[in-house]
Design an enzyme around this catalytic site. Structure first.
Site, PDB file in Angstrom:
ATOM      1  N   GLY A 280       1.027  -1.348  -0.235  1.00  2.00           N
ATOM      2  CA  GLY A 280       0.118  -0.360  -0.012  1.00  2.00           C
ATOM      3  C   GLY A 280       0.742   1.306  -0.071  1.00  2.00           C
ATOM      4  O   GLY A 280       1.086   1.811  -1.017  1.00  2.00           O
ATOM      5  N   ARG A 281       1.627   1.788   0.875  1.00  2.00           N
ATOM      6  CA  ARG A 281       2.010   2.590   1.319  1.00  2.00           C
ATOM      7  C   ARG A 281       3.559   3.004   0.619  1.00  2.00           C
ATOM      8  O   ARG A 281       3.460   4.023  -0.068  1.00  2.00           O
ATOM      9  CB  ARG A 281       3.113   2.829   3.113  1.00  2.00           C
ATOM     10  CG  ARG A 281       3.666   3.508   3.101  1.00  2.00           C
ATOM     11  CD  ARG A 281       4.527   3.539   4.604  1.00  2.00           C
ATOM     12  NE  ARG A 281       3.712   2.436   5.401  1.00  2.00           N
ATOM     13  CZ  ARG A 281       2.632   3.466   6.332  1.00  2.00           C
ATOM     14  NH1 ARG A 281       2.565   4.962   6.682  1.00  2.00           N
ATOM     15  NH2 ARG A 281       2.148   2.679   7.247  1.00  2.00           N
ATOM     16  N   CYS A 349      -9.498  22.096  17.523  1.00  2.00           N
ATOM     17  CA  CYS A 349     -10.134  22.451  18.924  1.00  2.00           C
ATOM     18  C   CYS A 349      -9.497  20.560  19.675  1.00  2.00           C
ATOM     19  O   CYS A 349     -10.147  19.969  20.363  1.00  2.00           O
ATOM     20  CB  CYS A 349     -11.256  22.352  19.259  1.00  2.00           C
ATOM     21  SG  CYS A 349     -11.775  24.361  18.832  1.00  2.00           S
TER      22      CYS A 349
HETATM   23  N1  LLP Z   1      -1.851  -6.186   3.381  1.00  2.00           N
HETATM   24  C1  LLP Z   1      -2.194  -6.193   4.489  1.00  2.00           C
HETATM   25  C2  LLP Z   1      -3.659  -7.271   5.018  1.00  2.00           C
HETATM   26  C3  LLP Z   1      -2.698  -5.267   6.170  1.00  2.00           C
HETATM   27  O1  LLP Z   1      -2.945  -5.163   6.532  1.00  2.00           O
HETATM   28  C4  LLP Z   1      -1.830  -3.901   5.558  1.00  2.00           C
HETATM   29  C5  LLP Z   1      -1.966  -2.483   5.765  1.00  2.00           C
HETATM   30  C6  LLP Z   1      -1.151  -4.323   3.710  1.00  2.00           C
HETATM   31  C7  LLP Z   1      -0.955  -5.478   3.444  1.00  2.00           C
HETATM   32  C8  LLP Z   1      -0.320  -3.150   3.591  1.00  2.00           C
HETATM   33  O2  LLP Z   1       0.183  -2.700   4.315  1.00  2.00           O
HETATM   34  P1  LLP Z   1       1.607  -1.497   3.645  1.00  2.00           P
HETATM   35  O3  LLP Z   1       2.211  -2.140   2.338  1.00  2.00           O
HETATM   36  O4  LLP Z   1       0.575  -0.271   3.141  1.00  2.00           O
HETATM   37  O5  LLP Z   1       2.298  -1.010   4.899  1.00  2.00           O
HETATM   38  N2  LLP Z   1      -2.797   3.575   9.033  1.00  2.00           N
HETATM   39  C9  LLP Z   1      -1.038   3.279   9.763  1.00  2.00           C
HETATM   40  C10 LLP Z   1      -1.005   2.009   8.397  1.00  2.00           C
HETATM   41  C11 LLP Z   1      -1.906   1.014   8.916  1.00  2.00           C
HETATM   42  C12 LLP Z   1      -1.422  -0.474   8.035  1.00  2.00           C
HETATM   43  C13 LLP Z   1      -2.687  -1.624   8.070  1.00  2.00           C
HETATM   44  N3  LLP Z   1      -2.514  -2.704   6.823  1.00  2.00           N
HETATM   45  C14 LLP Z   1      -0.726   4.431   9.235  1.00  2.00           C
HETATM   46  O6  LLP Z   1      -0.943   5.504   8.767  1.00  2.00           O
HETATM   47  O7  LLP Z   1       0.725   4.006   8.646  1.00  2.00           O
END
Ligand code: LLP
Length: 429
Positions: A280-281, A349
């Site tokens: 994702g990120r 706030c």
């Molecule tokens: N696969 C699963 C099963 C996941 O739970 C997640 C993210 C991903 C893939 C993708 O992970 P990435 O490649 O994006 O790291 N809100 C938090 C991040 C929460 C991630 C949740 N799961 C933040 O803003 O850092």
């Protein structure tokens, strides 16, 4: 190369266009999100190249950014999708993702959403005993056999903030290896409903050491061997997402998609597996800035504050995780502007409403543009309307310019000012 660059003239550019000019041209007021489409392409290409020679699915984690235009674009590039709710599944279908390249994941999947998943033929991860029951029941209702993966919790420490660690043994996600046999027997007991096709793990997010992925993959391949020994023909190893990015902008060398894939490549090939990854990120975060305007500057006690129009309502990561996202001004400051240490805060706030703490910045003028970098992942998708702030518009730059020439006429032509659609709530019906 990267889409956002500060040039010698002191202006911040996005793909060769001054962000300042985009601010002046944008039809909507700040704060707004500004994406670079070419950067999305480059990030995708890094994964595609890294995966050459392997059978693989890049399952984009929709939760990171669910803008429909971005989803359609990633699908067009060749991504599958990772979904964690019925609405994400509906949105993925609307964006045209191939259900055979989608994985429905989560620890609390609802029966009605599982029925849709079964009906559409997406992969489904088994997360618990009750989840297995629900998936089998959904398969019966849909009259379709479901391809399932076991989400195994490998208890590998991802060395990240506790809120984004998922693969340790006390986590709410996945099943523990002690229970593996129970799950294999339960799958065998549902020959008409469940077909076990693979094993999945996801350790956490913002991981910056590829050894962590390697450790998990070694454990997972052992589980796959055990599962195959019992006569299951499983082909998929899903190692989740989680690769971190350079939020600090220090120029530190962080692992690339290639480093990540290379560390598991031989293991995957040795077992003749299809590899699923769920970024994702690392696909979307660095393609975007939150663009804000400075409302004013103030001092209280020993603290200096830059107050901007953006806030925790648009971008909550600093408040929620103490996350660092790099902040800079989009235009050169006045020659006599004093450099001080500021907290960059919004108008909401809450004392938790900050975008950055203790940042060295030139004292900005009112109305100056200020960006929060790396805002493509988990920013818009986590935005709220707290304090009745409106959900911010999203724009993207569709093409890149090679020279740093600002020209408003050309800008209008090149910058597609595109108020993106966010999740269509009607989808929920
Ligand atoms: N696969 C699963 C099963 C996941 O739970 C997640 C993210 C991903 C893939 C993708 O992970 P990435 O490649 O994006 O790291 N809100 C938090 C991040 C929460 C991630 C949740 N799961 C933040 O803003 O850092």
């Amino acid at each position: 190369r990267h889409c956002f660059t500060k040039s010698d003239d002191g202006y911040l550019y996005c793909e060769g266009l001054r962000v300042q000019d985009v601010m002046e041209t944008a039809v909507e007021r700040s704060p707004f999100y500004l994406y670079s489409k070419p950067q999305i392409n480059r990030n995708f290409e890094a994964y595609r190249e890294a995966l050459e020679g392997l059978n693989s699915i890049i399952g984009y984690a929709i939760k990171a950014n669910n803008n429909l235009k971005i989803l359609e674009h990633l699908r067009m590039l060749g991504c599958g999708a990772v979904l964690v709710s019925g609405n994400e599944l509906r949105l993925a279908l609307k964006a045209g993702f191939d259900p055979k390249r989608c994985i429905f994941n989560g620890n609390g999947k609802l029966l009605e959403d599982l029925v849709l998943a079964a009906h559409e033929g997406v992969f489904v991860n088994i997360d618990s005993e009750f989840d297995l029951d629900n998936i089998a029941y959904a398969a019966r209702i849909a009259g379709k056999k479901v391809n399932v993966l076991l989400r195994i919790n490998p208890d590998v420490d991802p060395q990240v903030h506790a809120y984004v660690a998922t693969g340790n043994k006390n986590s709410k996600f996945g099943i523990r290896n002690e229970k593996l046999q129970w799950f294999l027997d339960a799958v065998k007991a549902h020959p008409d409903e469940l077909k076990l096709v693979g094993a999945h793990c996801h350790l956490g997010s913002t991981i910056t050491k590829v050894d962590i992925f390697r450790d998990a993959a070694v454990l997972m391949v052992n589980y796959i061997d055990q599962i195959r020994d019992q006569g299951f023909e499983i082909d998929y190893l899903n190692i989740g997402g989680g690769l971190g990015i350079d939020y600090y902008h220090t120029g530190a060398v962080l692992p690339t998609p290639r480093d990540l894939i290379d560390t598991v490549r031989e293991l995957v090939l040795s077992r003749d597996l299809n590899l699923i990854i769920e970024p994702g990120r690392s696909l979307i975060a660095n393609t975007c800035c939150l663009v804000n305007r400075v409302t004013g500057v103030k001092t209280n006690g020993t603290k200096n504050f830059i107050v901007i129009d953006g806030s925790m309502s648009e971008l909550i990561r600093p408040s929620l995780y103490g996350a660092y996202q790099h902040i800079e001004l989009v235009s050169p400051s006045l020659p006599d502007a004093e450099i001080s240490t500021f907290d960059v805060v919004g108008p909401v706030c809450e004392s938790a409403d900050f975008l950055g703490k203790d940042r060295e910045l030139p004292t900005p003028e009112r109305g100056a543009g200020l960006v929060v970098h790396d805002a493509g992942a988990y920013c818009m998708s986590m935005a709220s309307t707290y304090n009745l702030k409106m959900r911010p518009p999203e724009y993207w730059l569709k093409v890149m310019r090679h020279d740093h020439v600002s020209n408003l006429g050309l800008l209008r032509f090149i910058v597609i000012i595109f108020p993106f659609l966010s999740v269509d709530l009607a989808l929920a019906q």
